[in-house]
Scaffold this active site. Sequence first.
Site, mmCIF file in Angstrom:
data_model
loop_
_atom_site.group_PDB
_atom_site.id
_atom_site.type_symbol
_atom_site.label_atom_id
_atom_site.label_comp_id
_atom_site.label_asym_id
_atom_site.label_seq_id
_atom_site.Cartn_x
_atom_site.Cartn_y
_atom_site.Cartn_z
ATOM 1 N N ASP A 40 0.856 -1.191 0.000
ATOM 2 C CA ASP A 40 0.000 0.000 0.000
ATOM 3 C C ASP A 40 0.884 1.230 0.000
ATOM 4 O OD1 ASP A 40 0.021 0.888 3.138
ATOM 5 O OD2 ASP A 40 -0.106 -1.285 2.975
ATOM 6 N N ASP A 129 -9.118 3.296 6.464
ATOM 7 C CA ASP A 129 -7.979 3.211 7.383
ATOM 8 C C ASP A 129 -8.360 3.957 8.652
ATOM 9 O OD1 ASP A 129 -5.606 3.490 8.762
ATOM 10 O OD2 ASP A 129 -4.450 4.238 7.073
ATOM 11 N N GLU A 131 -7.318 4.135 12.657
ATOM 12 C CA GLU A 131 -6.260 3.707 13.573
ATOM 13 C C GLU A 131 -5.858 4.854 14.480
ATOM 14 O OE1 GLU A 131 -2.293 3.767 11.700
ATOM 15 O OE2 GLU A 131 -3.360 3.682 9.768
#
Length: 243
Positions: A40, A129, A131
């Site tokens: 990624d 994403d 986090e």
Amino acid sequence: MARDRTPHRLIAVGVTAAALAGAALAGIPAAADNRPRGHDVSSYQKHIDWSAARAKGARFVYVKATESDSYRNPRFGRHYSGSRNAGLLHGAYHFALPDTSSGTAQARHFLRHGGHWKPDGWTLPPALDVEHNPYNAEKPCYGLGRAAMVRWIRAFSDEVWRGTGRRPVIYTTTHWWNRCTGRSREFGATHPLWLASWHSSPGRLPAGWSFLSFWQCAGHGPLPGDQDRWIGSPAELKKFATG
């Protein structure tokens, strides 16, 4: 995931639970298995030789498209088309900042700027994403309570579902998820898991998931950006992309 604009970055339910059983991963070192490799990237990776990446074993890539409700990766288009031209499956991901705007607003921004999906066999589902907070270490959960965080993720997912017909892959860590969602089990049955775990095996999964789809196993390696594995066969990866 890889940082942008001095921001940050991101993997990943479309294959059978039996094929992706988390228990089966317990002793698999990243370097020892032959499951499809990928990576990624974000704007931090400026110039990528995609043909060289494929020659080194890359079969898929996730490219950062957006962050919050305004940032766009200026290299997204080049990375996205370059990877496809080299024969890689590709997908887009959004880096969540739940303290700046709603999940719905950020999903709409993502969908407008690269987050769409099509069943062409080459496009991976959109990814979220979510986090630790890279901008304020004192607020790893972005100042949101656990119930509020779950609502934010649900709103983002619902908007992506409305726009694409697929639930987003969720990229996270076990520690962050259990801490910031209160060990929510709401998403595991319907959202593919992309687990970040830079160890010799994935380890314990976040609450709600019994298996994972993608494993981010290292922050650097032979491929540009972070190093990932698809936990399944090449045929299953293709099927996952097709939907």
